[in-house]
Design a protein around this motif. Structure first.
Motif, short mmCIF file in Angstrom:
data_model
loop_
_atom_site.label_atom_id
_atom_site.label_comp_id
_atom_site.label_asym_id
_atom_site.label_seq_id
_atom_site.Cartn_x
_atom_site.Cartn_y
_atom_site.Cartn_z
N VAL A 22 1.16 -1.46 0.00
CA VAL A 22 -0.20 0.02 0.25
C VAL A 22 1.27 1.66 -0.39
O VAL A 22 2.22 1.27 0.11
CB VAL A 22 -1.06 -0.01 0.99
CG1 VAL A 22 -1.76 -1.61 1.03
CG2 VAL A 22 0.02 -0.14 2.92
N GLU A 23 0.01 2.28 0.07
CA GLU A 23 0.82 4.20 0.01
C GLU A 23 1.18 3.86 1.34
O GLU A 23 0.10 3.53 2.69
CB GLU A 23 -0.18 4.51 -0.56
CG GLU A 23 0.15 4.44 -2.76
CD GLU A 23 1.66 4.57 -2.64
OE1 GLU A 23 2.63 5.54 -2.79
OE2 GLU A 23 1.79 3.45 -3.96
N PRO A 24 1.98 4.88 2.08
CA PRO A 24 2.65 4.99 3.30
C PRO A 24 1.30 6.08 3.64
O PRO A 24 1.01 6.26 5.03
CB PRO A 24 3.64 6.16 2.79
CG PRO A 24 4.56 5.96 1.84
CD PRO A 24 3.40 5.08 1.19
N ALA A 25 0.40 6.46 2.69
CA ALA A 25 -0.47 7.24 3.71
C ALA A 25 -1.88 6.40 3.73
O ALA A 25 -2.36 6.43 4.97
CB ALA A 25 -1.35 7.68 3.02
N THR A 26 -1.61 4.84 3.28
CA THR A 26 -2.59 4.26 3.99
C THR A 26 -2.26 3.72 5.03
O THR A 26 -3.19 3.70 6.28
CB THR A 26 -2.48 3.12 2.81
OG1 THR A 26 -3.19 3.57 1.67
CG2 THR A 26 -3.66 1.88 3.56
#
Length: 75
Positions: A22-26
Motif C-alpha cells: 500500500v501507500e505510506p498514506a494508507t
C-alpha cells in the motif's frame, strides 16, 4: 531522514507500506483508524512491528460498496 538502523522486526512507515503493498498514506490512515498501532519512535518518525503490519493488512476494511450495501434499507 530514515533511521540508520532499526532492530529486527521493526519497520518504518515507508517499509511498512512496501511490506503491505500500500501507500505510506494508507499506513497512516490505518493508525488513525485504530487498525495499526505504532510500536515506538517519534510522532514524526514512528515504527511498526512486522506482525502488526501483517495483521492490519489482513484485517477487514470497509469499502464504499460494502458501506453502501449496508446502508440501503428495503422499502
Amino acid at each position: 531522514m530514515e533511521y540508520a538502523s532499526l532492530p529486527p522486526g521493526l519497520l518504518t512507515t515507508r517499509l511498512a507500506a512496501k511490506a503491505a503493498g500500500v501507500e505510506p498514506a494508507t499506513i497512516r490512515d490505518w493508525v488513525r483508524r485504530g487498525i495499526l498501532q505504532r510500536a515506538g519512535g517519534s510522532p514524526r518518525r514512528p515504527y511498526y512491528t512486522v506482525q502488526d503490519v501483517t495483521a492490519a493488512k489482513m484485517a477487514a476494511k470497509p469499502n464504499s460498496a460494502r458501506t453502501r450495501r449496508a446502508n440501503v434499507h428495503p422499502a
